[in-house]
Design a protein around this motif. Structure first.
Motif, PDB file in Angstrom:
ATOM      1  N   MET A  84      -6.064 -11.224  -0.816  1.00  0.00           N
ATOM      2  CA  MET A  84      -5.310 -11.553   0.389  1.00  0.00           C
ATOM      3  C   MET A  84      -6.318 -11.512   1.611  1.00  0.00           C
ATOM      4  SD  MET A  84      -2.209  -9.066   2.289  1.00  0.00           S
ATOM      5  CE  MET A  84      -1.315  -9.509   0.749  1.00  0.00           C
ATOM      6  N   TYR A 134      -5.846  -2.377   0.787  1.00  0.00           N
ATOM      7  CA  TYR A 134      -5.158  -2.158  -0.514  1.00  0.00           C
ATOM      8  C   TYR A 134      -5.111  -3.108  -1.447  1.00  0.00           C
ATOM      9  CZ  TYR A 134      -1.824   0.037  -3.607  1.00  0.00           C
ATOM     10  OH  TYR A 134      -1.374   0.330  -4.798  1.00  0.00           O
ATOM     11  N   ASN A 135      -4.935  -4.518  -1.101  1.00  0.00           N
ATOM     12  CA  ASN A 135      -4.752  -5.517  -2.088  1.00  0.00           C
ATOM     13  C   ASN A 135      -6.134  -5.992  -2.565  1.00  0.00           C
ATOM     14  OD1 ASN A 135      -1.958  -6.969  -2.383  1.00  0.00           O
ATOM     15  ND2 ASN A 135      -1.909  -5.944  -0.459  1.00  0.00           N
ATOM     16  N   VAL A 145      -5.956  10.677   5.992  1.00  0.00           N
ATOM     17  CA  VAL A 145      -7.237  10.114   6.552  1.00  0.00           C
ATOM     18  C   VAL A 145      -7.570  10.725   7.887  1.00  0.00           C
ATOM     19  CG1 VAL A 145      -8.643   8.139   7.359  1.00  0.00           C
ATOM     20  CG2 VAL A 145      -6.984   8.093   5.171  1.00  0.00           C
ATOM     21  N   GLU A 187      -5.499   4.655  14.302  1.00  0.00           N
ATOM     22  CA  GLU A 187      -4.230   4.481  13.202  1.00  0.00           C
ATOM     23  C   GLU A 187      -3.693   2.902  13.466  1.00  0.00           C
ATOM     24  OE1 GLU A 187      -1.131   6.921  14.243  1.00  0.00           O
ATOM     25  OE2 GLU A 187       0.199   6.406  12.496  1.00  0.00           O
ATOM     26  N   PHE A 203     -11.180   3.719   4.912  1.00  0.00           N
ATOM     27  CA  PHE A 203     -10.678   4.054   6.253  1.00  0.00           C
ATOM     28  C   PHE A 203     -11.565   5.261   6.947  1.00  0.00           C
ATOM     29  CE2 PHE A 203      -7.971   0.717   5.925  1.00  0.00           C
ATOM     30  CZ  PHE A 203      -8.000   0.147   7.580  1.00  0.00           C
ATOM     31  N   LEU A 204     -12.121   6.186   5.929  1.00  0.00           N
ATOM     32  CA  LEU A 204     -12.750   7.280   6.297  1.00  0.00           C
ATOM     33  C   LEU A 204     -14.148   6.817   6.891  1.00  0.00           C
ATOM     34  CD1 LEU A 204     -12.193   9.958   3.310  1.00  0.00           C
ATOM     35  CD2 LEU A 204     -11.630  10.207   5.954  1.00  0.00           C
ATOM     36  N   CYS A 255     -13.520   5.079  10.067  1.00  0.00           N
ATOM     37  CA  CYS A 255     -13.461   6.095  11.288  1.00  0.00           C
ATOM     38  C   CYS A 255     -14.941   6.656  11.917  1.00  0.00           C
ATOM     39  CB  CYS A 255     -12.205   7.073  10.822  1.00  0.00           C
ATOM     40  SG  CYS A 255     -10.765   6.481  10.707  1.00  0.00           S
ATOM     41  N   LEU A 282      -8.531   2.351  -0.386  1.00  0.00           N
ATOM     42  CA  LEU A 282      -8.036   2.378   0.952  1.00  0.00           C
ATOM     43  C   LEU A 282      -8.372   3.649   1.789  1.00  0.00           C
ATOM     44  CD1 LEU A 282      -5.996   1.301   3.190  1.00  0.00           C
ATOM     45  CD2 LEU A 282      -4.158   2.199   1.791  1.00  0.00           C
ATOM     46  N   GLN A 283      -8.288   4.871   1.062  1.00  0.00           N
ATOM     47  CA  GLN A 283      -8.797   5.974   1.928  1.00  0.00           C
ATOM     48  C   GLN A 283     -10.231   5.929   2.220  1.00  0.00           C
ATOM     49  OE1 GLN A 283      -7.252   9.776   0.619  1.00  0.00           O
ATOM     50  NE2 GLN A 283      -9.267  10.470   0.467  1.00  0.00           N
ATOM     51  N   PRO A 324       0.902  -1.238   0.145  1.00  0.00           N
ATOM     52  CA  PRO A 324      -0.081  -0.069   0.149  1.00  0.00           C
ATOM     53  C   PRO A 324       0.937   1.102  -0.013  1.00  0.00           C
ATOM     54  CG  PRO A 324       0.069  -1.031   2.326  1.00  0.00           C
ATOM     55  CD  PRO A 324       0.699  -1.892   1.148  1.00  0.00           C
ATOM     56  N   TYR A 335      -5.730   0.845  11.145  1.00  0.00           N
ATOM     57  CA  TYR A 335      -5.561   1.103   9.986  1.00  0.00           C
ATOM     58  C   TYR A 335      -4.077   0.319   9.672  1.00  0.00           C
ATOM     59  CZ  TYR A 335      -3.560   3.424   5.808  1.00  0.00           C
ATOM     60  OH  TYR A 335      -2.970   3.862   4.659  1.00  0.00           O
ATOM     61  N   LEU A 391      -0.559   7.588   3.803  1.00  0.00           N
ATOM     62  CA  LEU A 391      -1.895   7.987   3.496  1.00  0.00           C
ATOM     63  C   LEU A 391      -2.735   8.170   4.803  1.00  0.00           C
ATOM     64  CD1 LEU A 391      -3.881   7.629   1.126  1.00  0.00           C
ATOM     65  CD2 LEU A 391      -4.577   5.528   1.816  1.00  0.00           C
ATOM     66  N   TRP A 392      -2.262   7.472   5.808  1.00  0.00           N
ATOM     67  CA  TRP A 392      -2.937   7.677   7.418  1.00  0.00           C
ATOM     68  C   TRP A 392      -3.060   9.193   7.623  1.00  0.00           C
ATOM     69  CZ3 TRP A 392      -6.662   6.279  10.189  1.00  0.00           C
ATOM     70  CH2 TRP A 392      -6.881   6.606  11.345  1.00  0.00           C
ATOM     71  N   GLU A 408      -5.747   3.015  -4.273  1.00  0.00           N
ATOM     72  CA  GLU A 408      -5.435   4.061  -3.058  1.00  0.00           C
ATOM     73  C   GLU A 408      -6.745   4.779  -2.689  1.00  0.00           C
ATOM     74  OE1 GLU A 408      -2.009   6.273  -3.738  1.00  0.00           O
ATOM     75  OE2 GLU A 408      -2.916   8.031  -2.747  1.00  0.00           O
ATOM     76  N   ASN A 449      -2.648  -3.374   4.311  1.00  0.00           N
ATOM     77  CA  ASN A 449      -2.526  -4.416   3.161  1.00  0.00           C
ATOM     78  C   ASN A 449      -3.559  -5.030   2.703  1.00  0.00           C
ATOM     79  OD1 ASN A 449       0.349  -4.654   2.600  1.00  0.00           O
ATOM     80  ND2 ASN A 449       0.682  -4.895   4.669  1.00  0.00           N
ATOM     81  N   ARG A 458      -7.044  -3.368  -5.298  1.00  0.00           N
ATOM     82  CA  ARG A 458      -6.204  -3.536  -6.227  1.00  0.00           C
ATOM     83  C   ARG A 458      -6.301  -4.470  -7.038  1.00  0.00           C
ATOM     84  NH1 ARG A 458      -3.453  -3.900  -9.862  1.00  0.00           N
ATOM     85  NH2 ARG A 458      -1.022  -3.566 -10.260  1.00  0.00           N
ATOM     86  N   ARG A 459      -6.959  -5.556  -6.331  1.00  0.00           N
ATOM     87  CA  ARG A 459      -7.635  -6.849  -7.180  1.00  0.00           C
ATOM     88  C   ARG A 459      -9.002  -6.433  -7.909  1.00  0.00           C
ATOM     89  NH1 ARG A 459      -3.272  -9.363  -8.912  1.00  0.00           N
ATOM     90  NH2 ARG A 459      -1.935 -10.159  -7.212  1.00  0.00           N
TER      91      ARG A 459
END
Ligand SMILES: [Zn+2]
Lengths: 208, 178
Positions: free
Chosen positions: B1, B36-37, A65, B25, B57-58, B61, B53-54, A57, B28, A61-62, B50, B33, B40-41
């Protein structure tokens, strides 16, 4: 039963691999070397897929966020997700709605970019912005449950306000022209109005 | 994964649910990993992964307070990640339909006409050549272990849609991987 060259189709082979195949398909595979091989291939491909190496990754990036989360929390506080009781808030409402800083404390210390915009005759739009924010702050209960579509709409609108705030707060560094600045503030007011309509129009259905 | 083995201490989860950014955090870091994977896949490129991922997690949170602790934390985060990834896939597809016009063909072919490879290729390359929706179904089913019913639901389609996409994926792979 299938015989001879009438081999299994891919969906039948996959069903067998996943333990769902019918009796006749199973019988065919037991008798047919070609289909056995195909089935074996499918197991192998699945194993290979699972064994593919991972991607790393992006780093860093954290903080992005976390920054967004903090901004959102500030905004939510400003928009009244705090623990302000309804009666107390109603008493304060007059103060906020007329937007007279001398008659009561603002919800949060005014940020520099707001003060700057005020000095650029964007005053009316900023007042309207504050008025809407204080409406939300006043009448939004401390905790509320939305149905899924409303929750999605609220979060989309809040995200938009966050984005606008970010743009507005960086407008000087970005060299944003007056006309655009005005449009952005207009956009902010409109978004807030939508949010107010959404949240205050039918409180009994929105707030369970 | 797969990340079934990953666990985050329950005390940490409790702190994260209170909104503690340090605890969030750690969550996160434990799952970046895997998320993201997955992105990505499903999406097939770094940029979208990306975003997945962002966005994931937003959302984590924002909503971790609602995570009741029934089922694993990863199960919940994965659900969020998959729905973000599929949303991106849909958005991308809509953008392309808007841009290129409705082709009248199957939507999963839009904007990503698979080129015929000259000779045998490896699995990684083959995955990249699959139409996005087909690849997403393949990954969700064969690797992540989602059922056809679940995939159908996630995509706003039926279980048989998922089945036929999976067959399509394996027919392609069969052709390409010699
Ligand atoms: Zn056969």
């Amino acid at each position: 039963m299938r015989v001879g060259t009438n081999h299994l189709e891919m969906d039948e082979l996959l069903a067998l691999r996943d333990g769902e195949g019918g009796a006749s398909a199973r019988a065919h595979v037991e008798a047919c070397e070609g289909c056995q091989q195909e089935l074996e291939r499918l197991y192998q491909v699945r194993a290979q897929l699972r064994a593919l190496s991972g991607f790393a990754p992006p780093r860093g990036l954290w903080p992005r966020v976390a920054r967004h989360v903090r901004r959102r929390r500030r905004l939510r506080r400003r928009l009244g997700y705090g623990a302000v009781g309804l009666a107390a808030a109603a008493a304060l409402a007059g103060v906020y709605v007329v937007n007279d800083a001398t008659r009561g404390p603002p919800a949060e210390p005014l940020e520099a970019w707001v003060i700057e915009a005020e000095s650029q005759d964007l005053g009316p739009m900023i007042s309207r912005s504050r008025e809407l924010e204080s409406l939300l702050q006043t009448y939004r209960p401390a905790s509320q449950v939305y149905d899924a579509p409303t929750a999605l709409a609220v979060s989309v609108l809040e995200d938009r306000i966050l984005l606008l705030d970010r743009l507005l707060s960086d407008s000087r560094q970005l060299g944003v022209k007056r006309e655009l600045l005005r449009d952005l503030w207009g956009e902010r007011v409109e978004t807030l109005e939508t949010l107010v309509n959404l949240e205050l129009a039918e409180p009994e259905t929105v707030w369970r | 994964m797969r990340s079934d083995a990953l666990t985050v201490a329950s005390a940490l989860v409790a702190q994260a649910r209170e909104g503690d950014l340090k605890a969030l955090e750690s969550v996160y870091l434990a799952y970046q990993n895997a998320v993201y994977n997955l992105g990505r896949r499903i999406c097939g490129n770094e940029e979208d992964a990306e975003d997945v991922l962002q966005d994931t997690f937003l959302e984590v949170c924002r909503s971790i307070g609602k995570f009741r602790g029934e089922g694993s934390l990863w199960g919940w985060i994965r659900q969020v990640a998959v729905s973000k990834a599929l949303m991106l896939l849909r958005r991308e597809r809509n953008r392309k339909i808007h841009f290129f016009g409705e082709t009248g063909g199957l939507p999963e072919f839009v904007g990503n006409m698979p080129r015929e490879p000259a000779g045998p290729i490896d699995l990684e390359t083959a995955l990249g050549r699959l139409p996005p929706v087909t690849r997403a179904v393949l990954w969700l089913h064969d690797v992540e272990g989602y059922t056809h019913e679940e995939i159908g639901q996630l995509m706003g389609k039926t279980a048989s849609f998922s089945k036929s996409q999976l067959s399509r994926a394996h027919r392609r792979l069969r052709e390409w991987l010699e």
